[in-house]
Design a protein around this motif. Structure first.
Motif, short mmCIF file in Angstrom:
data_model
loop_
_atom_site.label_atom_id
_atom_site.label_comp_id
_atom_site.label_asym_id
_atom_site.label_seq_id
_atom_site.Cartn_x
_atom_site.Cartn_y
_atom_site.Cartn_z
N GLY A 1 0.82 -1.21 0.00
CA GLY A 1 0.00 0.00 0.00
C GLY A 1 0.85 1.26 0.00
N VAL A 2 1.92 1.24 0.77
CA VAL A 2 2.84 2.39 0.78
C VAL A 2 3.45 2.59 -0.59
CG1 VAL A 2 5.10 3.17 1.64
CG2 VAL A 2 3.38 2.30 3.24
N ASN A 3 3.91 1.52 -1.22
CA ASN A 3 4.55 1.66 -2.54
C ASN A 3 3.55 2.08 -3.62
OD1 ASN A 3 7.32 1.26 -2.15
ND2 ASN A 3 7.01 -0.94 -1.88
N ARG A 4 2.30 1.68 -3.46
CA ARG A 4 1.28 2.15 -4.41
C ARG A 4 1.15 3.67 -4.32
NH1 ARG A 4 -2.44 -0.75 -2.68
NH2 ARG A 4 -3.46 0.78 -1.32
N ARG A 5 1.10 4.19 -3.10
CA ARG A 5 0.98 5.64 -2.92
C ARG A 5 2.26 6.36 -3.35
NH1 ARG A 5 -0.60 7.53 2.72
NH2 ARG A 5 -0.98 9.47 1.58
N LEU A 6 3.42 5.77 -3.06
CA LEU A 6 4.68 6.39 -3.49
C LEU A 6 4.76 6.46 -5.02
CD1 LEU A 6 7.24 4.79 -1.00
CD2 LEU A 6 6.47 7.18 -1.05
N LYS A 7 4.27 5.44 -5.69
CA LYS A 7 4.27 5.46 -7.17
C LYS A 7 3.32 6.54 -7.67
CE LYS A 7 3.97 2.53 -11.24
NZ LYS A 7 3.80 1.14 -11.74
N GLN A 8 2.16 6.69 -7.02
CA GLN A 8 1.24 7.75 -7.40
C GLN A 8 1.90 9.12 -7.22
OE1 GLN A 8 -1.95 6.68 -4.78
NE2 GLN A 8 -3.06 5.51 -6.32
N TYR A 9 2.62 9.28 -6.11
CA TYR A 9 3.32 10.55 -5.88
C TYR A 9 4.37 10.77 -6.97
CZ TYR A 9 6.31 14.09 -3.86
OH TYR A 9 7.06 15.24 -3.69
N ALA A 10 5.16 9.75 -7.27
CA ALA A 10 6.24 9.89 -8.25
C ALA A 10 5.72 10.20 -9.64
CB ALA A 10 7.08 8.61 -8.28
N THR A 11 4.53 9.72 -9.96
CA THR A 11 3.96 9.94 -11.29
C THR A 11 2.96 11.10 -11.31
OG1 THR A 11 2.28 8.24 -10.86
CG2 THR A 11 4.30 7.53 -11.98
N HIS A 12 2.97 11.90 -10.24
CA HIS A 12 2.14 13.11 -10.14
C HIS A 12 0.65 12.80 -10.20
CE1 HIS A 12 5.93 15.22 -10.62
NE2 HIS A 12 6.14 14.56 -11.74
N ASP B 1 -2.37 12.80 -8.10
CA ASP B 1 -2.72 13.43 -6.83
C ASP B 1 -3.59 12.57 -5.93
OD1 ASP B 1 -1.27 15.65 -7.44
OD2 ASP B 1 -2.96 16.85 -8.14
N SER B 2 -4.04 11.42 -6.41
CA SER B 2 -4.88 10.58 -5.56
C SER B 2 -4.12 10.03 -4.37
CB SER B 2 -5.49 9.43 -6.38
OG SER B 2 -4.49 8.62 -6.94
N TRP B 3 -2.77 10.10 -4.36
CA TRP B 3 -2.01 9.64 -3.19
C TRP B 3 -2.39 10.44 -1.94
CZ3 TRP B 3 1.06 12.68 -0.09
CH2 TRP B 3 1.44 13.92 -0.59
N MET B 4 -2.87 11.68 -2.13
CA MET B 4 -3.15 12.55 -0.99
C MET B 4 -4.42 12.17 -0.26
SD MET B 4 -2.10 16.35 -2.38
CE MET B 4 -3.18 16.30 -3.81
N TRP B 5 -5.30 11.41 -0.90
CA TRP B 5 -6.64 11.19 -0.35
C TRP B 5 -6.81 9.79 0.21
CZ3 TRP B 5 -7.34 13.13 -5.76
CH2 TRP B 5 -7.15 14.53 -5.80
N GLN B 6 -5.71 9.10 0.47
CA GLN B 6 -5.80 7.72 0.97
C GLN B 6 -5.48 7.68 2.45
OE1 GLN B 6 -3.81 4.84 -1.54
NE2 GLN B 6 -3.96 6.19 -3.28
#
Length: 206
Positions: A188-199, A201-206
């Motif tokens: 789950g952390v790496n999923r959000r980190l990948k979202q952050y790296a690829t810009h 913005d859905s990483w912010m709402w999890q």
């Protein structure tokens, strides 16, 4: 290149830690958001890095102002040595002090997305719980709270008071995050980190 970082929270035992791979050209802002994601913090409080005698950080309204732009200061600017350490603080009220140690400098792997979490143990404390000592006291009291709650539920059932059992849902939910503290969802952390790296913005709402 990439840095391999070992990060843990001070004054907590057993240790809550993460091991991360970050690009050397990533910024102070990048590292701040990486740590927020890796530990599951909400970025709702003030923060700062203390590196080489100077404070850096991402500004929050009403908080500390920094002399540098966190989007412009890169990690490679510090020329970190292997085993060098620096500090990251989050939530000055609760005082979550993270120790960051530079374990290695590595060649970038084109097959990887950076940043990436490659290890870790235990969830971060619930926010607003009062800091490390208060967290450990509340954590250690959880078994007795669970026993008390089960006893209350047994009494309700014996009295055939199903409505009272339903009313204890909030108590059960309040204990749930304390009962799962030993869990750590690296995927789950790496999923959000990948979202952050690829810009994304859905990483912010999890």
């Amino acid at each position: 290149m990439a840095y391999r970082l070992h990060v843990w929270i001070h004054q907590i035992s057993p240790m809550i830690w993460r091991r991360l791979l970050v690009r050397s050209d990533s910024t102070i802002a990048d590292l701040h958001y990486t740590l927020q994601i890796a530990f599951g913090w909400s970025d709702a409080h003030l923060n700062l890095f203390h590196i080489h005698g100077q404070d850096y950080g991402v500004y929050h309204d009403g908080g500390t102002s920094f002399s540098t732009d966190p989007d412009q200061v890169r990690l490679c600017d510090f020329r970190f040595r292997i085993n060098e350490r620096f500090r990251y603080e989050y939530d000055f009220g609760d005082g979550w002090h993270h120790e960051v140690r530079v374990e290695a400098r590595l060649a970038l792997d084109d097959r990887r997305t950076y940043p990436r979490c490659i290890g870790g143990n235990r969830r971060a404390p619930p926010e607003g719980c009062g800091g490390p000592l208060a967290f450990m006291a509340r954590r250690d009291a959880v078994p007795s709270h669970v026993e008390d709650l089960l006893e209350d539920i047994r009494d309700d059932l014996a009295a055939n008071d199903i409505e009272a059992v339903r009313d204890r849902g909030e108590d059960i939910e309040a204990l749930r995050e304390w009962l799962t503290l030993d869990e750590f969802d690296r995927r789950g952390v790496n999923r959000r980190l990948k979202q952050y790296a690829t810009h994304d913005d859905s990483w912010m709402w999890q």
